[in-house]
Design an enzyme around this catalytic site. Structure first.
Site, PDB file in Angstrom:
ATOM      1  N   HIS A   1       0.819  -1.224   0.000  1.00 40.27           N
ATOM      2  CA  HIS A   1       0.000   0.000   0.000  1.00 40.27           C
ATOM      3  C   HIS A   1       0.852   1.273   0.000  1.00 40.27           C
ATOM      4  O   HIS A   1       0.292   2.378  -0.003  1.00 40.27           O
ATOM      5  CB  HIS A   1      -0.951   0.012   1.202  1.00 40.27           C
ATOM      6  CG  HIS A   1      -1.940  -1.117   1.213  1.00 40.27           C
ATOM      7  ND1 HIS A   1      -2.757  -1.395   0.134  1.00 40.27           N
ATOM      8  CD2 HIS A   1      -2.236  -2.058   2.150  1.00 40.27           C
ATOM      9  CE1 HIS A   1      -3.520  -2.442   0.423  1.00 40.27           C
ATOM     10  NE2 HIS A   1      -3.219  -2.876   1.636  1.00 40.27           N
TER      11      HIS A   1
ATOM     12  N   ASP B   1      -4.350 -12.936   3.758  1.00 39.74           N
ATOM     13  CA  ASP B   1      -5.585 -12.473   4.397  1.00 39.74           C
ATOM     14  C   ASP B   1      -6.817 -12.857   3.575  1.00 39.74           C
ATOM     15  O   ASP B   1      -7.941 -12.447   3.887  1.00 39.74           O
ATOM     16  CB  ASP B   1      -5.544 -10.961   4.721  1.00 39.74           C
ATOM     17  CG  ASP B   1      -4.845 -10.119   3.678  1.00 39.74           C
ATOM     18  OD1 ASP B   1      -4.549 -10.625   2.581  1.00 39.74           O
ATOM     19  OD2 ASP B   1      -4.604  -8.922   3.962  1.00 39.74           O
TER      20      ASP B   1
END
Ligand code: SP5
Ligand code: ZN
Length: 348
Positions: free
Chosen positions: A159, A284
């Protein structure tokens, strides 16, 4: 498979994020690394080697010097001002407003952040640099002919853009590794981002380039963080047109659908003929992950590894997210073991 590791990640610990409107402890905890290391030892995956320090130059190939100056000095300046341990932004440049670095530290942190999920504490800079060194050390092994290497990076990176942190990420480890492979003579590198969340930082870094193919499978941004990128119609620009491929998936996606898309993307990557693949390995996507709503099971991660191993191109795995700590070690190491099983005999 060899694992690269550094203990310095521990200096980044106890930072907060804003989650569901509340200030809460960050989901990126140091024990994520502990459980993965424990599992690597339990199954004797391979050697665990210490990261080497590569200095600031390979990081400057991806991040601006303004941003590195901010990140390396912010915590000290923040603490001098009011003694608080961690810094979080709360104001960002709105559409149509100035792109300017304000003098105020509160404006500055907003300028260099994309969200309020990347708090900066006393050890954050050192930990982030250590993670980049872990990725660069892994890249170096790939350059010297390794078929598969695992860079156990924390904090994660995908990110982070050239001049912003966000989503637990500060330095884009996968991008720094990919750029260093290109700088050492590789012609083309594919980045395959398997984290549940779109790798918005990585996408911006290579959006206009043809020497990096960025392929991402993730939960649809219409419903999921980071919300503002990762849609299927984002395909690159200029000479990078067609070299960004986004595969947004529905909430609840389970293995059959995931496997189909992953296999199709594996064929795309083969057609690109990269010299190496950097996998942004987030797990995830696991059914019990506390942040996510995909339905992948632990065995499915082994199959992901097998699909990647059959590509038979040198691969650097760089850890991103994955927060179900009871199963995190099993899930990550399943990918790596599956890769070893099918790449064996096809790769050094
Ligand atoms: C590297 C990485 O995985 N970063 C993820 C950062 C995500 N931060 C925002 C999470 C929002 C969670 N939303 C909760 C919805 C639960 N159903
Ligand atoms: Zn994630």
């Amino acid at each position: 498979m060899i694992t690269i590791f550094s203990d310095i990640h521990r200096l980044h610990s106890g930072e907060n994020e804003i989650l569901r409107g509340r200030i809460s402890p960050s989901a990126d905890t140091p024990n994520r690394v502990d459980v993965i290391l424990a599992r690597i030892r339990e199954v004797s995956l391979g050697e665990i080697l210490a990261a080497v320090d590569w200095g600031v130059n390979p990081i400057l190939r991806v991040h601006t010097s303004d941003y590195l100056g901010f990140l390396s000095s912010l915590s000290r300046r923040w603490q001098q001002l009011h003694g608080d341990l961690t810094a979080l932004p709360q104001v960002w440049s709105f559409r149509g407003q100035r792109k300017i670095i304000p003098q105020s530290i509160y404006g500055e942190i907003g300028y260099f952040s994309s969200d309020a999920a990347a708090a900066i504490g006393a050890g954050t800079w050192e930990a982030a640099v250590s993670a980049s060194n872990v990725a660069l050390t892994g890249a170096d092994l790939v350059l010297r002919g390794a078929g598969g290497v695992f860079a156990l990076t924390r904090p994660p990176g995908h990110h982070a853009s050239s001049d912003s942190c966000g989503g637990y990420c500060y330095l884009n480890n996968a991008a720094i590794a990919a750029q260093s492979l290109l700088d050492q003579g590789f012609q083309r590198v594919a980045i395959l981002d398997l984290d549940y969340h779109h790798g918005n930082g990585t996408q911006t870094l290579f959006y206009d380039r043809a020497d990096v193919l960025f392929v991402s499978l993730h939960a649809t941004p219409a419903l999921t963080y980071p919300y503002f990128s990762g849609y299927a119609d984002e395909t690159g620009s200029g000479s990078g047109e067609g070299f960004t491929v986004n595969c947004p998936l529905s909430p609840g996606t389970k293995w059959p659908e995931y496997a189909e898309v992953l296999s199709e993307m594996a064929r795309n990557i083969v057609n690109y003929r990269p010299d190496a693949i950097v996998v942004s390995l987030g797990v995830d996507t696991f059914v019990d992950d506390p942040l996510s709503i995909f339905g992948l099971m632990s065995d499915d991660f082994y199959e992901i590894g097998q699909i990647l191993g059959r590509i038979a191109i040198p691969t650097l795995f760089v850890l991103e997210g994955g927060y179900a700590t009871e199963s995190l070690g099993i899930n990550v190491v399943n990918v790596l073991s599956g890769f070893d099983e099918t790449s064996h005999g096809r790769l050094g």
